[in-house]
Scaffold this active site. Structure first.
Site, PDB file in Angstrom:
ATOM      1  N   HIS A 136      -1.403   6.263   6.377  1.00 54.12           N
ATOM      2  CA  HIS A 136      -1.460   7.479   6.468  1.00 54.12           C
ATOM      3  C   HIS A 136      -2.691   8.463   7.018  1.00 54.12           C
ATOM      4  CE1 HIS A 136      -3.700   7.293   3.202  1.00 54.12           C
ATOM      5  NE2 HIS A 136      -2.984   6.543   2.585  1.00 54.12           N
ATOM      6  N   HIS A 161      -6.036   7.491   6.436  1.00 58.11           N
ATOM      7  CA  HIS A 161      -6.505   6.364   7.222  1.00 58.11           C
ATOM      8  C   HIS A 161      -6.769   7.229   8.409  1.00 58.11           C
ATOM      9  CE1 HIS A 161      -4.059   3.776   4.730  1.00 58.11           C
ATOM     10  NE2 HIS A 161      -5.141   3.306   4.143  1.00 58.11           N
ATOM     11  N   CYS A 183      -7.482  -6.628 -10.028  1.00 59.53           N
ATOM     12  CA  CYS A 183      -5.791  -4.690  -9.923  1.00 59.53           C
ATOM     13  C   CYS A 183      -5.805  -5.542  -8.488  1.00 59.53           C
ATOM     14  CB  CYS A 183      -6.738  -3.569 -10.119  1.00 59.53           C
ATOM     15  SG  CYS A 183      -5.424  -2.758  -8.912  1.00 59.53           S
ATOM     16  N   CYS A 234      -6.153  -2.796  -5.991  1.00 59.20           N
ATOM     17  CA  CYS A 234      -7.387  -2.205  -6.111  1.00 59.20           C
ATOM     18  C   CYS A 234      -7.998  -3.697  -4.881  1.00 59.20           C
ATOM     19  CB  CYS A 234      -8.393  -2.056  -6.839  1.00 59.20           C
ATOM     20  SG  CYS A 234      -7.791  -0.426  -7.739  1.00 59.20           S
ATOM     21  N   CYS A 269      -3.959  -0.743 -14.698  1.00 58.41           N
ATOM     22  CA  CYS A 269      -5.043  -0.089 -13.545  1.00 58.41           C
ATOM     23  C   CYS A 269      -5.256   1.236 -14.188  1.00 58.41           C
ATOM     24  CB  CYS A 269      -5.148  -0.263 -12.562  1.00 58.41           C
ATOM     25  SG  CYS A 269      -5.520   0.985 -11.488  1.00 58.41           S
ATOM     26  N   HIS A 329      -3.741   2.740 -10.174  1.00 55.56           N
ATOM     27  CA  HIS A 329      -1.752   2.200  -9.607  1.00 55.56           C
ATOM     28  C   HIS A 329      -1.630   2.841 -10.897  1.00 55.56           C
ATOM     29  CE1 HIS A 329      -5.286   0.879  -6.737  1.00 55.56           C
ATOM     30  NE2 HIS A 329      -4.147   1.604  -5.582  1.00 55.56           N
ATOM     31  N   LYS A 365      -3.506  14.998  -5.982  1.00 59.63           N
ATOM     32  CA  LYS A 365      -3.550  13.673  -5.060  1.00 59.63           C
ATOM     33  C   LYS A 365      -1.460  13.565  -3.877  1.00 59.63           C
ATOM     34  CE  LYS A 365      -1.119  10.734  -8.313  1.00 59.63           C
ATOM     35  NZ  LYS A 365      -1.143  10.301  -9.475  1.00 59.63           N
ATOM     36  N   LYS A 397       4.312  10.642  -2.968  1.00 53.63           N
ATOM     37  CA  LYS A 397       5.627  10.072  -2.375  1.00 53.63           C
ATOM     38  C   LYS A 397       6.747  10.361  -3.168  1.00 53.63           C
ATOM     39  CE  LYS A 397       4.148   7.048   0.967  1.00 53.63           C
ATOM     40  NZ  LYS A 397       3.444   5.662   0.562  1.00 53.63           N
TER      41      LYS A 397
HETATM   42  N1  MSP Z   1      -9.573  -3.204   2.686  1.00 46.78           N
HETATM   43  C1  MSP Z   1     -10.272  -1.981   2.355  1.00 46.78           C
HETATM   44  C2  MSP Z   1     -11.692  -1.408   2.571  1.00 46.78           C
HETATM   45  C3  MSP Z   1     -12.765  -2.383   3.084  1.00 46.78           C
HETATM   46  S1  MSP Z   1     -13.304  -1.827   4.227  1.00 46.78           S
HETATM   47  C4  MSP Z   1     -14.380  -3.731   4.794  1.00 46.78           C
HETATM   48  C5  MSP Z   1      -9.802  -0.757   1.936  1.00 46.78           C
HETATM   49  N2  MSP Z   1      -8.737  -0.185   2.569  1.00 46.78           N
HETATM   50  S2  MSP Z   1      -7.932   1.420   2.179  1.00 46.78           S
HETATM   51  O1  MSP Z   1      -6.955   0.786   2.914  1.00 46.78           O
HETATM   52  O2  MSP Z   1      -7.530   1.209   1.167  1.00 46.78           O
HETATM   53  O3  MSP Z   1      -8.755   2.705   3.470  1.00 46.78           O
HETATM   54  C6  MSP Z   1      -9.412   3.296   2.220  1.00 46.78           C
HETATM   55  C7  MSP Z   1      -9.833   4.151   3.088  1.00 46.78           C
HETATM   56  O4  MSP Z   1      -9.159   4.679   3.780  1.00 46.78           O
HETATM   57  C8  MSP Z   1     -10.723   5.041   2.328  1.00 46.78           C
HETATM   58  O5  MSP Z   1     -12.224   4.686   2.395  1.00 46.78           O
HETATM   59  C9  MSP Z   1     -10.583   6.307   3.870  1.00 46.78           C
HETATM   60  O6  MSP Z   1     -11.634   5.876   4.460  1.00 46.78           O
HETATM   61  C10 MSP Z   1      -9.099   5.950   3.579  1.00 46.78           C
HETATM   62  N3  MSP Z   1      -8.785   6.761   3.110  1.00 46.78           N
HETATM   63  C11 MSP Z   1      -7.507   6.706   2.303  1.00 46.78           C
HETATM   64  N4  MSP Z   1      -6.751   7.658   1.812  1.00 46.78           N
HETATM   65  C12 MSP Z   1      -7.740   8.130   1.831  1.00 46.78           C
HETATM   66  C13 MSP Z   1      -7.443   9.843   1.434  1.00 46.78           C
HETATM   67  N5  MSP Z   1      -6.021  10.526   0.674  1.00 46.78           N
HETATM   68  N6  MSP Z   1      -8.175  10.837   2.166  1.00 46.78           N
HETATM   69  C14 MSP Z   1      -9.245  10.279   2.869  1.00 46.78           C
HETATM   70  N7  MSP Z   1      -9.179   9.148   3.194  1.00 46.78           N
HETATM   71  C15 MSP Z   1      -8.779   8.621   2.660  1.00 46.78           C
HETATM   72  O7  MSP Z   1     -10.027   0.316   0.626  1.00 46.78           O
END
Ligand code: MSP
Length: 707
Positions: free
Chosen positions: A18, A21, A137, A140, A161, A164, A318, A321
């Site tokens: 999304h 990412h 969790c 998380c 959590c 979540h 935040k 959906k």
């Molecule tokens: N798999 C772990 C990370 C391991 S790194 C060795 C993880 N994955 S995650 O899919 O949850 O991705 C988290 C990351 O996605 C956040 O740190 C950020 O980089 C990005 N984001 C997820 N949601 C976000 C927002 N709403 N806004 C900005 N960035 C966000 O954690």
């Protein structure tokens, strides 16, 4: 040759990508492109985190194997990176790392073995076997302490959590522990001796206070019977490594750590240490656990951990959906250019703080900053070169015998003024970029556009063209504008690779040069007289806001629950990755949104009478550096007389005709002998409080009330 290594987090392979990412990838991609321009050999990593109970569960629900689940999500990530030009083919990432790669298993096992024989800074074994009793969790992928969960009313039910709002798993089993508690002093010493290790500073303070609050040893394995989808602990295959242990190590295995003989490995010695870009939600893992693991393994620490804020919806909520306020990647892709999305992400979010993302805001910025700003400057400059100079870059110099004529039409005969303005802006731009202040850097870029627009408007090339004697003046104006445009292309290329390449080729230059054009080596006058310009085409077409918004809302209505691709994937809980993260000790909401420390009632806000105004006249207040005296029409019988402390930043002429926001019910007061009957609203930027006047991008009648 210098080398540089930048990483994004590797994303969980349980749900589809999304905006969040996409954002971290855009930031990393911008940094990587900027480094490449500087001639630095750069390696950019992104990828997926594919182990753990959450992925196992997501797969099970879908009737897939965990590997099939990971492959499925990865295919979406690959599609997204290709659509947004972030993949290798488009000059983006160098590796899409997957933790299910055999070479990663090999590297992680080597890392574990090193830690298993290491001692902590306090002389104890870094890893020991014990028994874990507590709550976990799965979304998380984190063990939760008492202050991180909500106890259930019924004591027989599990707690939930706080992030979540889903039930936690009870874990009671033998486990390997990492002796994190012995690393507190070493970590605090690290944060102190390397103040730039965690950025921004406010985040470093949070991390330090978390460590000062005391560290608990970390369970770094699960019994294979509870979690089988993971990397086996070397020499003890009944245990599977904790997913974060495995995931963090990807940053080194990707380069070749523990798998040195891998064909095509980028080279650990060559690229390590990395700059890690992360969202603030996972800062603790990167700034506390990761350096401790590396210290134990005897591996050099990262260059820095740089944390950004989270994207919220336009109302500061935040994204979820259930509320229907998520930003859909396919909508972004359908209606907006890649560069508009990149620009908006970097311009709108003050790096480090939370930002708000809405389609309307994106359309407004694309129209005002891109279509009317950079796009308009480019097309008016090039169109005039086409029309008045036969499509060839004109000469920039004005001969001495034409000085008087040029001066008469208000044109500076020496191009030094504009050249040094642009040079100064370039230096500031680069300074901000190196400090991750993308928004500030872009503001500086746009100050160049404003300056050029002003130069063109004042010089009126269309009038100069009518007078043969003024041809040198006309040429000089067009040369200055085209040369500054060339500089802007080089500066902005890492942010907007597609549009800058397009403008560059319209200027008659080879866009390949942009990728390696070092902005620090730009020198004024580099644009060669006589260069044939290319075909002039609009680079940023204006977006029809009403039409796009109607279409987006119709699509949302017809899809009922505002479905996104992510919903197709099990385990992608409505809140799983869009919730604001749990604050580290010391972090407050006010920290994320600066200046907001208390809330007011709507009635308090209603007491302020804010009106749309238009500046009719403006002049400097004699003997004052700061004050402008303006008459402003706010829809009343007579215009208001308003004083504003903006004269250091805004010319009087620049203000005339501008729409502003006026506080209309402020008690009148006298300044320098003039009564001020209201106040003009402006943002206050930076430590020096530089004012930026609030205005409207759409038609707003004078006197209309702001609510
Ligand atoms: N798999 C772990 C990370 C391991 S790194 C060795 C993880 N994955 S995650 O899919 O949850 O991705 C988290 C990351 O996605 C956040 O740190 C950020 O980089 C990005 N984001 C997820 N949601 C976000 C927002 N709403 N806004 C900005 N960035 C966000 O954690």
């Amino acid at each position: 040759m210098d080398s540089f290594y930048v990483t994004t987090p590797i994303y969980y392979a349980n749900s589809l990508p999304h905006l969040g990412h996409l954002y971290t990838m855009i930031v990393a991609d911008t940094i990587a492109r900027h480094k490449r321009q500087q001639g630095v050999e750069t390696f950019f990593l992104t990828g997926t985190d594919e182990h753990g109970i959450n992925i196992e569960r997501a797969a099970m629900k879908e009737g897939r194997t965990p590997q099939e689940q990971a492959d499925y999500v990865v295919s979406y990530y690959k599609k997204m990176t290709a659509e947004f030009a972030l993949d290798t083919e488009h000059g983006g990432y160098d590796i899409f790392m997957r933790t299910t790669e055999p070479f990663h298993y090999q590297g992680v096992s080597e890392f574990w073995r090193r830690v298993a024989i290491a001692t902590t800074p306090k002389g104890n074994p870094a890893i020991y076997k014990g028994h874990y009793e507590g709550w976990f969790c799965a979304p998380c992928a984190e063990y939760k302490t008492e202050d991180e969960y909500l106890k259930a009313r019924n004591p027989d039910d599990p707690p939930t959590c706080l992030i979540h709002e889903t039930p936690l798993d009870r874990v009671s089993e033998d486990s390997y522990f990492f002796r994190l508690s012995d690393f507190d002093e070493a970590l605090l010493e690290l944060y102190q001796s390397r103040p730039d290790f965690v950025r921004p500073e406010s985040r470093r303070n949070e991390v330090a206070s978390f460590v000062r609050g005391g560290l608990q040893d970390l369970s770094v394995s699960r019994l294979k019977t509870s979690v089988s989808w993971g990397i086996p602990v070397p020499d003890d295959p009944d245990h599977t490594m904790y997913v974060w242990f495995d995931a963090l190590i990807n940053y080194v295995t990707a380069l070749g750590f523990g798998n040195e003989d891998r064909a095509g490995a980028a080279g650990f010695q060559k690229f390590w240490p990395a700059l890690h870009l992360v969202g603030k939600d996972i800062l603790r893992f990167h700034a506390v656990y990761w350096p401790a693991f590396l210290m134990a393994a005897g591996v050099e620490l990262p260059r820095a951990i740089v944390a950004h804020g989270m994207w919220l919806d336009p109302n500061g909520r935040k994204m979820s959906k259930t509320i229907g306020n998520t930003i859909e990647l396919d909508v972004l892709n359908r209606y907006f250019s890649i560069d508009a999305v990149r620009y908006f992400c970097l311009r709108e979010m003050v790096f480090g703080q939370d930002g708000r993302f809405g389609y309307e805001g994106l359309i407004d910025r694309a129209n005002s900053d891109l279509a009317s700003g950079l796009g308009n400057l480019s097309s008016r400059t090039l169109t005039m070169i086409g029309r008045y100079c036969n499509g060839r870059i004109p000469a920039g110099r004005i001969a001495e015998d034409k000085f008087l004529l040029a001066k008469r039409s208000g044109v500076d005969t020496d191009d030094n003024a504009i050249a040094s303005f642009v040079e100064h802006a370039r230096n500031e731009f680069l300074l901000h970029l190196s400090g991750f202040a993308f928004s500030r850097a872009l503001e500086v870029g746009w100050s160049v556009i404003a300056r050029l627009d002003k130069m063109i408007t004042e010089a009126k090339p269309w009038d100069l063209a009518k007078d043969e004697n003024q041809s040198q003046t006309l040429n000089a104006i067009l040369y200055r504008s085209a040369e500054a445009l060339r500089w802007l292309c080089v500066l902005l290329h890492p942010v907007m690779p597609v549009a800058t390449a397009e403008i560059y080729s319209q200027l008659g230059l080879s866009s390949d040069a942009l990728r390696t054009g070092n902005p620090s080596s730009l020198s004024w006058g580099g644009l060669t007289e006589g260069t044939q310009i290319g075909e002039v085409k609009p680079v940023f077409p204006r977006l029809d806001k009403k039409k796009i918004m109607d279409e987006i809302s119709k699509a949302n209505d017809s899809s009922g629950a505002h479905a996104t691709a992510a919903e197709a994937v099990p385990g992608a809980t409505a809140t799983s990755e869009t919730q604001p993260p749990p604050p580290l000790t010391g972090a407050t909401e006010a920290d994320a949104v600066p200046g907001v420390s208390t809330f007011i009632e709507i009635g308090d806000f209603a007491k302020v009478d804010l009106r749309v105004g238009q500046v009719l006249t403006a002049e400097r207040v004699p003997k004052s550096d700061k004050l402008l005296l303006m008459s402003i029409d706010i829809g009343e019988e007579k215009p208001r007389q308003v004083l504003a402390g903006i004269a250091e930043y805004y010319e009087a002429d620049q203000m005339v005709g501008r729409k502003v926001v006026v506080v209309a019910n402020l008690k009148p007061r006298k300044l320098r002998g003039y009564e001020s009957q209201g106040m003009v609203v402006a943002a206050s930027i930076g430590p020096e409080g530089r004012p930026v006047i609030a205005t409207f991008t759409e038609e707003a009648p004078n006197g209309a009330r702001l609510k």
